[in-house]
Write an enzyme that holds these catalytic residues in place. Structure first.
Site, PDB file in Angstrom:
ATOM      1  CG  ASP A   1     -14.445  -5.350   6.009  1.00  0.00           C
ATOM      2  OD1 ASP A   1     -13.776  -4.312   6.249  1.00  0.00           O
ATOM      3  OD2 ASP A   1     -14.188  -6.445   6.552  1.00  0.00           O
TER       4      ASP A   1
ATOM      5  CG  HIS B   1      -5.217   2.548   4.854  1.00  0.00           C
ATOM      6  ND1 HIS B   1      -4.752   3.697   5.448  1.00  0.00           N
ATOM      7  CD2 HIS B   1      -4.397   2.324   3.800  1.00  0.00           C
ATOM      8  CE1 HIS B   1      -3.690   4.139   4.785  1.00  0.00           C
ATOM      9  NE2 HIS B   1      -3.455   3.331   3.775  1.00  0.00           N
ATOM     10  CB  THR B   2     -10.824  -2.164   4.450  1.00  0.00           C
ATOM     11  OG1 THR B   2     -11.508  -3.263   5.037  1.00  0.00           O
ATOM     12  CG2 THR B   2     -10.677  -2.432   2.963  1.00  0.00           C
TER      13      THR B   2
ATOM     14  CG  HIS C   1       2.754   3.938  -3.145  1.00  0.00           C
ATOM     15  ND1 HIS C   1       3.771   3.508  -2.341  1.00  0.00           N
ATOM     16  CD2 HIS C   1       1.785   4.358  -2.306  1.00  0.00           C
ATOM     17  CE1 HIS C   1       3.429   3.653  -1.067  1.00  0.00           C
ATOM     18  NE2 HIS C   1       2.231   4.152  -1.025  1.00  0.00           N
ATOM     19  CG  ASP C   2       2.841   2.637 -10.874  1.00  0.00           C
ATOM     20  OD1 ASP C   2       3.822   3.396 -11.009  1.00  0.00           O
ATOM     21  OD2 ASP C   2       2.580   1.703 -11.639  1.00  0.00           O
TER      22      ASP C   2
ATOM     23  CB  VAL D   1       5.153   8.229  -7.966  1.00  0.00           C
ATOM     24  CG1 VAL D   1       6.524   8.515  -8.505  1.00  0.00           C
ATOM     25  CG2 VAL D   1       5.202   7.902  -6.493  1.00  0.00           C
TER      26      VAL D   1
END
Ligand code: HEM
Ligand SMILES: *[C@@H]1O[C@H](CO)[C@@H](O)[C@H](O)[C@H]1NC(C)=O
Ligand SMILES: *[C@@H]1O[C@H](CO)[C@@H](O)[C@H](O)[C@H]1NC(C)=O
Ligand SMILES: *[C@@H]1O[C@H](CO)[C@@H](O)[C@H](O)[C@H]1NC(C)=O
Ligand SMILES: *[C@@H]1O[C@H](CO)[C@@H](O)[C@H](O)[C@H]1NC(C)=O
Ligand SMILES: *[C@@H]1O[C@H](CO)[C@@H](O)[C@H](O)[C@H]1NC(C)=O
Ligand SMILES: *[C@@H]1O[C@H](CO)[C@@H](O)[C@H](O)[C@H]1NC(C)=O
Ligand SMILES: *[C@@H]1O[C@H](CO)[C@@H](O)[C@H](O)[C@H]1NC(C)=O
Ligand SMILES: *[C@@H]1O[C@H](CO)[C@@H](O)[C@H](O)[C@H]1NC(C)=O
Ligand SMILES: CC(=O)N[C@H]1CO[C@H](CO)[C@@H](O)[C@@H]1O
Length: 264
Positions: A187, A134-135, A71-72, A75
């Site tokens: 993973d 998103h693991t 996010h940092d 943005v």
């Protein structure tokens, strides 16, 4: 999307702020990896102990940090005002609506995701490999409700189990792991999941739905070394989005707030 303020509230600990500062310096501003060699020679080992302690205390710390980094970097952090919470040699804007405007959303389709990343100078390959972040971590029901009730490209067994956590209405803050095999290990199950239509977010499954990213997803699901190698490259690239360097930014003495004017 959760607001960045929710994420920053996680940063209660000074050492995590320090970690963030250094991770950002190294990965987000393309500075040298021995940036602290003279001023703080023990910084990196202190940071590593700090992160290890935080993660063993609360395994979600790693997920929070990774998402914070994402996010940092996305943005638009420009501007002269340094009034907010997140540390690195720049500031985050305190403007939450501004901050959320540039971030991708879980409802986006593949072409929207590709455009969103392209807007940041990131390629379709960067999208496919960075989404592998998103693991680890979790998402709230509000962010996958529509997927489990309305999407057709979802594994029905998986959808049924999620419906128990996430009813048609209410309980929006209930969470489910973004990747359910081992939610704390970094993973390549994220990609294996996409092949069995068990991606949690609509945006996740979009990466394997008959489009241009299918082949990369399949490749990463089979070859974890390739995933790690490409992930590292794309993280550096993401970290170099609009960095502030030198006098454009500052290094905070207390990373929870900006320094007084005049500090470096
Ligand atoms: C491709 C576009 C992306 C979308 C649409 C997206 C969306 C989301 C959403 C909706 C959540 C759950 C938030 C919540 O329910 O509170 C989430 C969590 C998370 N995202 Fe992403 N994300 C994207 C890319 C990334 C990237 C590039 C990274 C890092 C490399 C990343 C790292 C994370 C992590 C680690 C979490 C879990 C946070 C936690 O458990 O505290 N995401 N993301
Ligand atoms: C451990 O986690 C708890 C609960 O999140 C938190 O209150 C505490 O400050 C953490 N301690 C350390 C050393 O990280
Ligand atoms: C956030 O920025 C947008 C666009 O720059 C502006 O329209 C809005 O008023 C700002 N909101 C706050 C609370 O400053
Ligand atoms: C993706 O979403 C956009 C905006 O809703 C829409 O215009 C576009 O047709 C969609 N693309 C696909 C391939 O569904
Ligand atoms: C499913 O889609 C319909 C039509 O877009 C929408 O009205 C409804 O709220 C969605 N259901 C959920 C649970 O999100
Ligand atoms: C969900 O979490 C948000 C932010 O932490 C909070 O403001 C809201 O009240 C919570 N909702 C419920 C139903 O608990
Ligand atoms: C998750 O992965 C970690 C690190 O690879 C491992 O130590 C742990 O045993 C795994 N947990 C499960 C439930 O497989
Ligand atoms: C659905 O998910 C289960 C468990 O993850 C898996 O064994 C099964 O093969 C999946 N079904 C399909 C059609 O991919
Ligand atoms: C897996 O990826 C690595 C790194 O890109 C590569 O060197 C290796 O040949 C690949 N392995 C297979 C079996 O394709
Ligand atoms: C809140 C705050 O500090 N706002 C300042 C942002 O920067 C502009 C221009 O430098 C100032 O005029 C504001 O007062």
């Amino acid at each position: 999307m959760a607001s960045p303020l929710k994420i920053s509230s996680f940063i209660e600990l000074q050492y995590l702020c320090l970690v963030w500062l250094v991770v950002s310096q190294v990965a987000c501003a393309q500075l040298t990896s021995d940036f602290y060699a003279e001023t703080c020679p023990d910084a990196l080992s202190a940071i590593k102990s700090g992160v290890d302690a935080a993660i063993s205390n609360a395994s979600s710390a790693g997920a929070s940090l990774l998402r914070l980094h994402f996010h940092d970097c996305f943005v638009n952090l420009g501007g002269p005002n340094y009034t907010v919470l997140l540390g690195r040699r720049d500031s985050t804007t305190a403007n939450v609506s501004d901050a959320n405007a540039d971030l991708p959303r879980a409802t986006m389709n593949l072409s929207e995701l590709i455009s969103n990343f392209a807007f940041q100078g990131l390629s379709t390959k960067d999208l496919a490999v960075l989404s592998g972040g998103h693991t680890i971590g979790v998402a709230r029901c509000v962010n996958f409700r529509s997927r489990i009730y309305n999407d057709t490209n979802i594994n029905s067994t998986y959808a049924a189990s999620l419906k128990k956590i996430c009813p048609v209405s209410g309980n929006g803050n209930n969470t489910a792991p973004l990747e359910f095999h081992n939610t704390t290990s970094f993973d390549n199950y994220y990609y294996k999941d996409l092949l069995s239509l068990t991606g949690l977010l609509h945006s996740d499954q979009e990466l394997y739905d008959g489009g241009s990213t299918d082949s990369l997803v399949a490749a990463y699901s089979k070859n974890i070394s390739k995933f790690f190698k490409d992930f590292g490259k794309s993280m550096i690239k993401m970290g170099n989005i609009k960095p502030l360097t030198g006098s454009e930014g500052q290094i905070r003495t207390n990373c929870r707030k900006a320094n007084s004017i005049g500090y470096m």
